[in-house]
Scaffold this motif. Structure first.
Motif, PDB file in Angstrom:
ATOM      1  N   TYR A 252       0.858  -1.175   0.000  1.00 38.92           N
ATOM      2  CA  TYR A 252       0.000   0.000   0.000  1.00 38.92           C
ATOM      3  C   TYR A 252       0.899   1.231   0.000  1.00 38.92           C
TER       4      TYR A 252
ATOM      5  N   ARG B 136       0.430   5.473   0.288  1.00 34.83           N
ATOM      6  CA  ARG B 136      -0.439   6.629   0.529  1.00 34.83           C
ATOM      7  C   ARG B 136       0.345   7.882   0.173  1.00 34.83           C
TER       8      ARG B 136
ATOM      9  N   THR C 219      -4.625   6.530  -1.940  1.00 28.03           N
ATOM     10  CA  THR C 219      -3.838   5.335  -1.648  1.00 28.03           C
ATOM     11  C   THR C 219      -3.932   4.396  -2.837  1.00 28.03           C
TER      12      THR C 219
ATOM     13  N   HIS D 220       5.402   9.696  -0.186  1.00 25.93           N
ATOM     14  CA  HIS D 220       4.355   8.729   0.125  1.00 25.93           C
ATOM     15  C   HIS D 220       4.736   7.912   1.342  1.00 25.93           C
TER      16      HIS D 220
END
Length: 134
Positions: A59, A61, A84, A105
């Motif tokens: 992941y 973001r 995300t 990020h």
């Protein structure tokens, strides 16, 4: 509970990154049964990762700037602050700073069954790869 100690910012290695990319560790496993690692990663304008994949996916973001994430099919995803993106296990991809500015990020990954297999690094991303397929 405990407040985690601050760790120094590290510059990512040129074998895996083109341009200047810095990493600040946020969270790492404390015990053998924990797998999660979280880091704040900052990319200078034009900087990018090499092609890579993660055993358990990832992941990301975006917290500032414009990010560009690409896959082997030539798809380029432009991701903005507050969004995300998820990359499934084994999918080869790259991350890059888009436009003319810095990009930041938060990266979240889980270690593979063999920690050495968590991230598989491949060749550097070409300029053509960065542009994607029309």
């Amino acid at each position: 509970m405990q407040i985690e100690p601050n760790k120094p910012t590290v510059k990512n290695p040129p074998e895996q990154f083109a341009g200047d990319v810095w990493l600040d560790a946020i969270a790492a496993p404390h015990t053998d049964d924990q797998r999660m690692t979280v880091a704040l990663v900052r990319f200078a304008p034009g900087a990018r990762t090499a092609w890579h994949s993660h055993a358990r996916g990832q992941y990301l973001r975006v917290t500032s700037g414009i990010a560009r994430f690409g896959d082997r099919a030539g798809n380029i995803h432009e991701v903005h602050p507050g969004q995300t993106i998820y990359t499934p296990p084994g999918e080869e991809h790259f991350h890059a700073a888009g436009g003319d500015g810095f990009m930041e990020h938060i990266a979240m990954i889980e270690a593979g069954d063999d920690p050495a297999s968590t991230t598989t690094w491949l060749e550097h991303v070409s300029d053509a790869d960065l542009e994607g397929r029309a």
